[in-house]
Each structure stands twice: as C-alpha cells, then as structure tokens.
Write an enzyme that holds these catalytic residues in place. Structure first.
Site, PDB file in Angstrom:
ATOM      1  N   GLU A 194      -6.878   4.636   7.251  1.00 10.31           N
ATOM      2  CA  GLU A 194      -6.839   6.148   7.095  1.00 10.31           C
ATOM      3  C   GLU A 194      -7.572   7.604   6.430  1.00 10.31           C
ATOM      4  O   GLU A 194      -8.194   8.147   6.514  1.00 10.31           O
ATOM      5  CB  GLU A 194      -4.981   6.485   6.845  1.00 10.31           C
ATOM      6  CG  GLU A 194      -4.024   6.086   7.045  1.00 10.31           C
ATOM      7  CD  GLU A 194      -2.502   5.567   6.825  1.00 10.31           C
ATOM      8  OE1 GLU A 194      -2.291   5.812   5.284  1.00 10.31           O
ATOM      9  OE2 GLU A 194      -2.081   5.053   7.348  1.00 10.31           O
ATOM     10  N   GLU A 232      -5.542  -4.691  11.028  1.00  5.68           N
ATOM     11  CA  GLU A 232      -4.356  -3.941  10.320  1.00  5.68           C
ATOM     12  C   GLU A 232      -5.192  -2.881  12.237  1.00  5.68           C
ATOM     13  O   GLU A 232      -6.079  -1.882  11.849  1.00  5.68           O
ATOM     14  CB  GLU A 232      -4.507  -2.461   9.941  1.00  5.68           C
ATOM     15  CG  GLU A 232      -4.245  -3.429   8.089  1.00  5.68           C
ATOM     16  CD  GLU A 232      -3.916  -1.789   7.662  1.00  5.68           C
ATOM     17  OE1 GLU A 232      -2.053  -2.403   7.100  1.00  5.68           O
ATOM     18  OE2 GLU A 232      -4.863  -1.281   6.829  1.00  5.68           O
ATOM     19  N   ASN A 288      -0.143  -1.068   0.018  1.00  4.47           N
ATOM     20  CA  ASN A 288       0.454  -0.047  -0.231  1.00  4.47           C
ATOM     21  C   ASN A 288       0.501   1.273  -0.337  1.00  4.47           C
ATOM     22  O   ASN A 288       1.506   1.570   1.080  1.00  4.47           O
ATOM     23  CB  ASN A 288      -0.680   0.170   0.762  1.00  4.47           C
ATOM     24  CG  ASN A 288      -1.105   1.614   1.328  1.00  4.47           C
ATOM     25  OD1 ASN A 288      -1.635   2.300   0.044  1.00  4.47           O
ATOM     26  ND2 ASN A 288      -2.366   1.467   2.588  1.00  4.47           N
ATOM     27  N   LYS A 304      -0.010   4.068  -0.058  1.00  5.69           N
ATOM     28  CA  LYS A 304      -0.507   5.565   0.210  1.00  5.69           C
ATOM     29  C   LYS A 304      -0.290   6.745  -0.992  1.00  5.69           C
ATOM     30  O   LYS A 304       0.048   6.310  -1.300  1.00  5.69           O
ATOM     31  CB  LYS A 304       0.072   5.914   1.253  1.00  5.69           C
ATOM     32  CG  LYS A 304      -0.198   4.304   2.854  1.00  5.69           C
ATOM     33  CD  LYS A 304       0.593   4.747   3.785  1.00  5.69           C
ATOM     34  CE  LYS A 304      -0.332   3.517   4.600  1.00  5.69           C
ATOM     35  NZ  LYS A 304      -0.446   3.059   6.197  1.00  5.69           N
ATOM     36  N   HIS A 310      -9.632   1.123   4.927  1.00  4.16           N
ATOM     37  CA  HIS A 310      -8.551   1.757   5.293  1.00  4.16           C
ATOM     38  C   HIS A 310      -8.701   2.499   7.168  1.00  4.16           C
ATOM     39  O   HIS A 310      -9.037   3.340   6.781  1.00  4.16           O
ATOM     40  CB  HIS A 310      -7.234   2.191   4.692  1.00  4.16           C
ATOM     41  CG  HIS A 310      -6.311   1.981   5.296  1.00  4.16           C
ATOM     42  ND1 HIS A 310      -5.629   3.131   6.149  1.00  4.16           N
ATOM     43  CD2 HIS A 310      -5.257   1.052   4.518  1.00  4.16           C
ATOM     44  CE1 HIS A 310      -4.275   3.000   6.298  1.00  4.16           C
ATOM     45  NE2 HIS A 310      -3.880   1.274   5.189  1.00  4.16           N
ATOM     46  N   GLY A 350       2.388   2.009  10.670  1.00  3.33           N
ATOM     47  CA  GLY A 350       3.286   3.285  10.504  1.00  3.33           C
ATOM     48  C   GLY A 350       3.848   3.320  12.069  1.00  3.33           C
ATOM     49  O   GLY A 350       5.241   4.549  12.737  1.00  3.33           O
ATOM     50  N   SER A 400       2.793  -2.202  10.463  1.00  4.93           N
ATOM     51  CA  SER A 400       4.625  -2.611  10.604  1.00  4.93           C
ATOM     52  C   SER A 400       5.437  -3.727  10.371  1.00  4.93           C
ATOM     53  O   SER A 400       5.827  -3.844  11.622  1.00  4.93           O
ATOM     54  CB  SER A 400       5.091  -1.984  12.332  1.00  4.93           C
ATOM     55  OG  SER A 400       4.102  -0.134  12.640  1.00  4.93           O
TER      56      SER A 400
HETATM   57  P1  PGA Z   1       2.697   0.443   8.034  1.00  6.55           P
HETATM   58  O1  PGA Z   1       0.990   0.457   7.164  1.00  6.55           O
HETATM   59  O2  PGA Z   1       2.868  -1.291   7.390  1.00  6.55           O
HETATM   60  O3  PGA Z   1       3.423   1.714   7.766  1.00  6.55           O
HETATM   61  O4  PGA Z   1       2.759   0.536   9.956  1.00  6.55           O
HETATM   62  C1  PGA Z   1       0.411  -0.325   7.006  1.00  6.55           C
HETATM   63  C2  PGA Z   1      -0.551  -0.019   6.402  1.00  6.55           C
HETATM   64  O5  PGA Z   1      -1.368   1.233   6.527  1.00  6.55           O
HETATM   65  O6  PGA Z   1      -1.208  -0.374   5.113  1.00  6.55           O
END
Ligand code: PGA
Length: 249
Positions: free
Chosen positions: A99, A167, A9, A11, A97, A173, A211
């Site tokens: 976000e 998640e 992903n 982003k 997601h 992150g 992460s």
């Molecule tokens: P990350 O993000 O691996 O940077 O923690 C995962 C995600 O949001 O899909």
C-alpha cells in the site's frame, strides 16, 4: 529454531478508545496464556502508538510503526523518522508494504533506505515484498520477488534486525490466497536469496501476509519456511487475531 511471529497491521484504522481496548484485550490474553509458541507485534497507526505502548506495557507484546522515512529527521512534512518511532516505544517498523509501494510510488531503493534508517534507530525492519496479479498470471512471480528482495534489503541486514514479509498484492484484503504449494515455493526461494544478502539466512523470519484468517491460518502457518503472519483485516478483531495466533503450536 525460528519462533513464529504474529503481526497485526492495523493500517489506517482506529481511534484511541477502540485502539486501547483492542491492545489491552490482546495483552490480557498473552498474559493469561503464559507460555505461547509465538511472538506478537501490533502495528497501529502513528497516532495510537503511545496508547498501544501503554496498553501492552506489562505484556509480552511489541509495538511497531507502519512506515518510516529513509532519513532520520528533516524537512519532510507528514513523515515519521525511525528515531521517533523508537522514542515512542516501537521495536519494529514495517517498510515497503504494497500500500506504500503502490499508493505512494515507493520503489525498492527507497524501501532499502527506509530499512537502513530503521536499523540506524535500533529498530527491526519488516521488509515487505509482493507480486501483482498480472505478474503472477504471467508466470513471473518468483522472478519479481527475487528482484524485490535483492533491491530492498539494506547492507548490514541480519536475522536479528530484519524480517521479510511476502504479501502477494492480489491477496491483500481480497479473501484470496495463493495455494500452500505456491507459498512454500516462494518462501523457500526467498530464503535461498537471503543467503547472498544476510548472515544466517536460516534464522531470518519470513512471514506470509494477505487474507490470513482463522480458517486458513493453520494451513498457511504450517508450511515450511513460513515463520508467521502479517495480518491486516483480521487483526482488528481480538477474537480473530487470537485465533490465528493460537494455530501456532
Ligand atoms: P489483509 O492485509 O490481512 O487484510 O489481507 C494484510 C496486509 O496488508 O498486511
């Protein structure tokens, strides 16, 4: 037997040159590796879908969107319809997601509409769910996720058209991850929940995200009921993303 699934992903990262280079690098590794024990999907920002589709066209690498609207088309400035993603060469789309849920106030009902729109367009929906740190600390993580799964899965979801991604919001992150025991408990609960919602729940792929890095991928990806990873930060570097994928054996 569920095949492992490694999803990048990206982003809101990437311009054409870097995006093409990253996708070509991974396509080359997939072609060079021959028989691998995983499927690979890249979800670039919408502006790079065309570029990435071209870069991976000869390789066993799929491309997906990061979001779609719940309607197929209409007066929705700035949004993207699932048929547009399919037309651009996507096979998948991420919906719900955290976000999007947190940054754009999306509730599970809207996520469900988006997943249904994905299915109408012939796309496979990757439906994301995750608890906040406060919910985990309060001992409510399993209940919160059970409810999110119930409310986000569209009618007609099957193992062929739907993937679930767990998640935890607090793991995205941050470099922090739940313990393997907590991940295992969550994934097996999600699969039990799916039994009431989809045909063939045992065939649905349930990904872990938050992460995932080369140094923790093996321990996360070998947990029962963890069928792959949804990778953010580490998917932006070919070496790291490939190292994560290679832990699937
Ligand atoms: P990350 O993000 O691996 O940077 O923690 C995962 C995600 O949001 O899909």
């Amino acid at each position: 037997m569920r095949r492992k699934f490694i999803v990048g992903n990206w982003k809101m990262h990437g311009l054409r040159e870097g995006g093409a280079a990253l996708a070509s690098d991974l396509a080359g590794r997939m072609l060079g590796a021959g028989d691998v024990a995983f499927d690979m999907l890249l979800c670039p920002p919408a502006t790079l879908i065309h570029t990435v589709v071209q870069a991976v066209s000869d390789a066993p690498v799929s491309v997906g969107g990061q979001d779609c609207h719940g309607k197929d088309s209409g007066a929705h400035t700035g949004d993207i319809g699932a048929p547009m993603l399919a037309d651009a060469g996507c096979r998948y789309v991420i919906v719900g997601h955290s976000e999007r849920r947190q940054g754009h106030g999306e509730l599970s009902g809207e996520v469900k509409a988006k997943a249904a729109a994905a299915h109408r367009a012939g796309l496979i929906a990757i439906v994301c769910v995750g608890e906040t740190e406060a919910e985990r600390d309060a001992g409510r993580a399993l209940d919160v996720i059970a409810r999110m799964v119930d409310e986000s899965m569209p009618d007609g979801a099957t193992a062929a058209n739907t993937v679930v991604a767990y998640e935890p919001v607090w793991a995205i992150g941050t470099g922090r991850t739940p313990t393997p025991a907590d991940v295992g408990a969550m994934h097996s609960m999600i699969r039990r929940r799916l039994a009431t919602l989809v045909d063939q729940p045992d065939a649905v792929r349930i990904l872990y995200g938050g992460s995932v890095k080369p140094d923790n991928a093996a321990s996360l990806l070998h947990i029962d009921d963890v069928d792959g990873a949804l990778v953010g930060g580490a998917s932006l570097k070919a070496d790291e993303f490939w190292a994560i994928a290679e832990t699937c054996r």
